[in-house]
Design a protein around this motif. Structure first.
Motif, PDB file in Angstrom:
ATOM      1  N   TRP A  17      -7.855  13.395  29.798  1.00 64.37           N
ATOM      2  CA  TRP A  17      -9.074  13.893  30.117  1.00 64.37           C
ATOM      3  C   TRP A  17     -10.177  12.648  29.959  1.00 64.37           C
ATOM      4  N   THR A  18     -11.137  12.762  30.788  1.00 62.25           N
ATOM      5  CA  THR A  18     -12.131  11.681  30.716  1.00 62.25           C
ATOM      6  C   THR A  18     -13.391  12.537  31.115  1.00 62.25           C
ATOM      7  N   SER A  19     -14.569  11.931  30.840  1.00 62.45           N
ATOM      8  CA  SER A  19     -15.839  12.326  31.601  1.00 62.45           C
ATOM      9  C   SER A  19     -15.799  11.675  32.876  1.00 62.45           C
ATOM     10  N   CYS A  20     -16.465  12.325  33.802  1.00 60.37           N
ATOM     11  CA  CYS A  20     -16.339  11.961  35.131  1.00 60.37           C
ATOM     12  C   CYS A  20     -17.334  10.706  35.269  1.00 60.37           C
ATOM     13  N   GLU A  29     -19.448  17.271  32.972  1.00 53.23           N
ATOM     14  CA  GLU A  29     -17.995  18.116  33.164  1.00 53.23           C
ATOM     15  C   GLU A  29     -17.114  17.010  32.955  1.00 53.23           C
ATOM     16  N   ASP A  30     -16.019  17.744  32.164  1.00 52.20           N
ATOM     17  CA  ASP A  30     -14.843  16.955  32.170  1.00 52.20           C
ATOM     18  C   ASP A  30     -13.999  16.825  33.268  1.00 52.20           C
ATOM     19  N   CYS A  57     -15.603  15.752  40.537  1.00 51.95           N
ATOM     20  CA  CYS A  57     -14.199  14.924  40.012  1.00 51.95           C
ATOM     21  C   CYS A  57     -13.517  14.446  41.415  1.00 51.95           C
TER      22      CYS A  57
END
Length: 100
Positions: A17-20, A29-30, A57
């Motif tokens: 996971w990372t932040s967009c 949003e992740d 994303c």
């Protein structure tokens, strides 16, 4: 059972996971960096949500939350993903009808 879950979770490192970093309507949003092509056992999943291109994303994904709280990214166009979603929706509908 635990011995089967450990390799699955290890392979789920693909679901980082990372932040967009993309600008867009949903900056906080992740987003998934990748999705796992290996099917996730549906009995380990308690919830899902979609992260799509329109959300900002780069990788469209269905994010499954496991019973232990892990977040796993899956490709939205796979039949096994659809089966898990249908199962979760059916469970949700049953629990709502029992509350009424």
């Amino acid at each position: 059972m635990a011995s089967r879950v450990a390799p699955l979770l290890a392979l789920s490192l693909l679901a980082l996971w990372t932040s967009c970093a993309l600008g867009g309507a949903n900056d906080a949003e992740d987003c998934c960096l990748s999705v796992t092509q290996r099917p996730i056992p549906g009995n380990l999943v308690r919830a899902f949500r979609y992260l799509l291109l329109k959300d900002g994303c780069r990788v469209p994904a269905v994010v499954f939350t496991t019973l232990k709280g892990y977040q796993l990214c899956a490709p939205p166009d796979q039949p096994w993903v659809d089966r898990i979603i249908r199962r979760l929706q059916k469970i949700s509908a049953k629990s709502k009808s029992h509350r009424s």
